[in-house]
Write an enzyme that holds these catalytic residues in place. Structure first.
Site, PDB file in Angstrom:
ATOM      1  N   CYS A 125       0.850  -1.187   0.000  1.00 35.78           N
ATOM      2  CA  CYS A 125       0.000   0.000   0.000  1.00 35.78           C
ATOM      3  C   CYS A 125       0.893   1.246   0.000  1.00 35.78           C
ATOM      4  CB  CYS A 125      -0.902  -0.047   1.234  1.00 35.78           C
ATOM      5  SG  CYS A 125      -1.538   1.555   1.792  1.00 35.78           S
ATOM      6  N   CYS A 162       0.592   3.711   2.874  1.00 35.52           N
ATOM      7  CA  CYS A 162       1.132   3.199   4.133  1.00 35.52           C
ATOM      8  C   CYS A 162       2.650   3.388   4.152  1.00 35.52           C
ATOM      9  CB  CYS A 162       0.809   1.718   4.315  1.00 35.52           C
ATOM     10  SG  CYS A 162      -0.954   1.350   4.255  1.00 35.52           S
TER      11      CYS A 162
END
Lengths: 126, 523
Positions: free
Chosen positions: A43, A46
């Site tokens: 991600c 993230c």
């Protein structure tokens, strides 16, 4: 004093929530995509948020429990039926998300990369 | 900026701290790149108008501070950032109205074939309701604060007042004072519930400030006041299963179209709400049981009456919070007898001091009005905007059990302004399709259009009592802004089956004397 806890998957998360001491220090859950072999999350948001949060936590002088929750791989997260999305305790719409347990406060997506917002979430008492 | 502020903090720590009556007075001065003011804009009041103005201002590069503070209600209730609408107004009101409607739906569902076990056992859990409502409000408080921080708007949780035309002093909860200067100042302090000056009012009665977080079920309730706040509260309380009685001093929904107001109160009465007309409260006393005995007097007959209630809710109007502002220190004198600020274009008699929202004299006390006016003001101040707020034809809805939505002039106002000969009123009763099966009361399902009599008959006002009235009226507000005429309205094809289409079916005038009751559907 920050206590760090690492959790993987929904079942472990659900089990952990039952063990939380209601009268203990505030618990903050950080939901992130799992790490790939190279150590970075699949991600991208993230990946951006993690070092900023780490740096913030290094400076934080407060008694909290920081729980890192590995949500799972991309396919698992993208599924609309993913329990992290559907469960009323989390109701995640985006990762990364930081949730204050038993509170209404949360930060989503790029909000997790902003120091002032992390300050509001971690440093304020209700 | 942070380095500079840290430097200033250290520099200040070497200055002697003034001690005034045990209150430590610290003054922070920062240098703004825009001159000698701390901020380009300081907004007093973090509600609908204040926040909208602040956020629009930063969008155009202004440096902004918002002061917000909630003085606890007489019963001790407090709340967070967001103003009346978010905390003790529109939002919790609509949620409780929705809770009431859902309770009715459960029972109606039975007639549609749903097998509902023990319908008689269905009851509201007041603490579950208030918890859900308060949780939502808290999350809105949080999102609002995150938004302000993200936009770099400084939020000061203190009660603001003027020290001089460009200087505000904010008193924080712990008593410390924070001084700030601003090139422009917007007063958006809104209002709070008014309490009648009778024995027991402040000590024992609650207001809309308290009902949405009341720590115990309200029980048998007396609502003093029949404005929209009183009627909406009495309405949802009654539907939730708490007996409600309303004291009406003059007329219900004063200022609104009175024929429609009567439909609304008729419906409430038919649902069990008791009304005492032309009555004013005399006293409220607490009994040993903990219940409240309220006495009132009929101003026409002089008769007195009393009854015992669990809760007495005062809904006798709201007053603007201008007294605490120390306006004389700013040189602002455009204040009416009621405490509101007279500012036709939101600008007071002090050029750089403005006002938006409920604090304004003669303007609709509505969130969207405050928001829009606040935004337009910010654009005029910081973005060379020229547009001024149009306060005409603002649509609104009263969320009583059967809702009343309207836009434009009431029939009375139209008659007053144009005269009977120049007005045409089209009206009709209607039967919502969904009401047949559960045999819901259609007696008060009514709508009317007030229009100019001549030519294409420009529509002056639309009025609707029925379900989802707000949803029905909203689109028509835009149509009125475009100069809607009865000719256009009648040539608009309706959506079927809806209740909104009834506006397109209007064809009977009051003047004709013909029966406005519907013959049948679909024709």
């Amino acid at each position: 004093m920050i206590s760090f806890v690492n959790i993987e998957g929904f079942d472990e998360f659900a089990k952990y929530t039952e063990s939380i001491d209601q009268k203990g220090p505030p618990v903050l859950f950080y939901f992130s995509g799992s790490k790939l072999p190279d150590g970075r999350s699949w991600c991208p948001d993230c990946v951006e948020a993690e070092p900023i949060i780490k740096a913030f936590l290094d400076e934080l002088k407060k008694n909290v429990i920081f729980v890192y929750v590995d949500v799972g791989d991309r396919e698992y997260w993208k599924d609309k039926a993913c329990p992290f999305r559907t469960d009323s305790r989390t109701k995640l719409m985006v990762i990364p998300t930081i949730i204050k347990w038993k509170g209404v406060q949360r930060l989503e997506g790029s909000q997790c990369t902003k120091r002032e917002l992390l300050q509001m979430l971690f440093e304020e008492d209700d | 900026m942070t380095i500079l502020r840290n430097f200033m903090r250290i520099a200040n720590s070497f200055r002697p701290v003034q001690r005034i009556d045990n209150i430590f007075f610290l003054s922070w001065r920062t240098f703004s790149s825009h001159g000698t003011f701390d901020y380009d804009l300081a907004v007093i009041g973090g509600g609908s108008g204040g926040l909208a103005c602040a956020k629009e201002a930063v969008n155009h590069g202004a440096r902004v501070a918002v002061l917000d503070y909630v003085t606890p209600s007489p019963q001790g209730t407090k709340w967070g950032l967001g103003g009346t609408c978010v905390n003790v107004g529109c939002i919790p009101k609509k949620l409780m109205h929705q809770a009431a409607l859902l309770g009715e739906s459960i029972h109606e569902a039975i007639s549609y074939g749903w097998e509902v076990p023990s319908p008689d056992a269905i009851k509201i859990n007041w603490s579950a309701l208030t918890e859900a409502v308060q949780n939502h409000i808290k999350s809105v408080n949080w999102v609002t604060r995150v938004d302000l921080r993200d936009k770099k708007i400084e939020y000061i949780n203190g009660l603001g007042e003027f020290k001089d035309p460009h200087t505000l002093v904010a008193t924080l909860k712990n008593g410390t004072k924070r001084e700030l200067t601003a090139r422009n100042i917007v007063i958006a302090v809104g209002g709070r519930p008014h309490y009648p000056d009778i024995p027991g009012a402040l000590e024992y009665c609650i207001s809309s400030d308290d009902i949405f977080s009341l720590g115990h079920p309200p029980g048998k309730t007396l609502v003093v006041g029949a404005g929209y706040i009183g009627l909406e509260c009495a309405g949802f309380l009654n539907s939730l299963g708490f007996s409600a009685t309303v004291l009406v001093r003059s007329v219900p929904l004063r200022g609104f179209d009175q024929q429609m107001a009567l439909m609304v109160t008729n419906e409430m009465e038919e649902r069990g709400v008791a009304f005492h007309h032309k009555c004013i409260p005399l006293s409220v006393e607490k009994l040993e049981s903990g219940q409240l005995k309220a006495r009132w007097q009929n101003t026409e007959t002089g008769e007195q009456a009393e009854d015992v209630f669990d809760t007495v809710l005062m809904a006798t109007g709201r007053y603007a919070l201008t007294k605490a502002l120390n306006l004389p220190a700013a040189g602002v004198t455009a204040v009416t007898g009621s405490g509101k600020i007279a500012a036709q274009t939101e600008q007071t008699d002090v050029a750089h001091v403005y006002a938006v929202g409920d604090v304004l004299e003669g303007r609709p006390e509505l969130t969207p009005v405050a928001i829009h006016a606040g935004r337009l003001l910010a654009r005029r101040l910081f973005a060379d905007g020229l547009q001024h707020m149009d306060y005409e034809n603002v649509a609104t809805t009263v969320f009583t059990p059967l809702e009343y939505g309207c836009v434009g002039l009431s029939e009375e106002a139209a008659l007053d302004r144009y005269g009977e000969e120049s007005i045409e009123v089209y009206h009709a009763f209607y039967k919502p399709t969904e009401f047949f099966i559960p045999q819901r009361n259609i007696r008060n399902c009514y709508l009317k259009a007030v229009a100019e009599r001549g030519g294409a008959q420009r529509v002056l006002g639309l009025h609707f009592v029925g379900p989802v009235a707000g949803e029905v009226i909203q689109g028509f507000a835009a149509a009125i802004k475009c100069g809607l005429t009865m000719e256009q309205l009648m040539n608009t094809v309706g959506i079927h089956p809806t209740v909104a289409e009834e506006f397109t079916r209007l064809n009977i005038t009051k003047r004709s004397g013909k029966d406005p009751n519907p013959a049948s559907c679909c024709s």
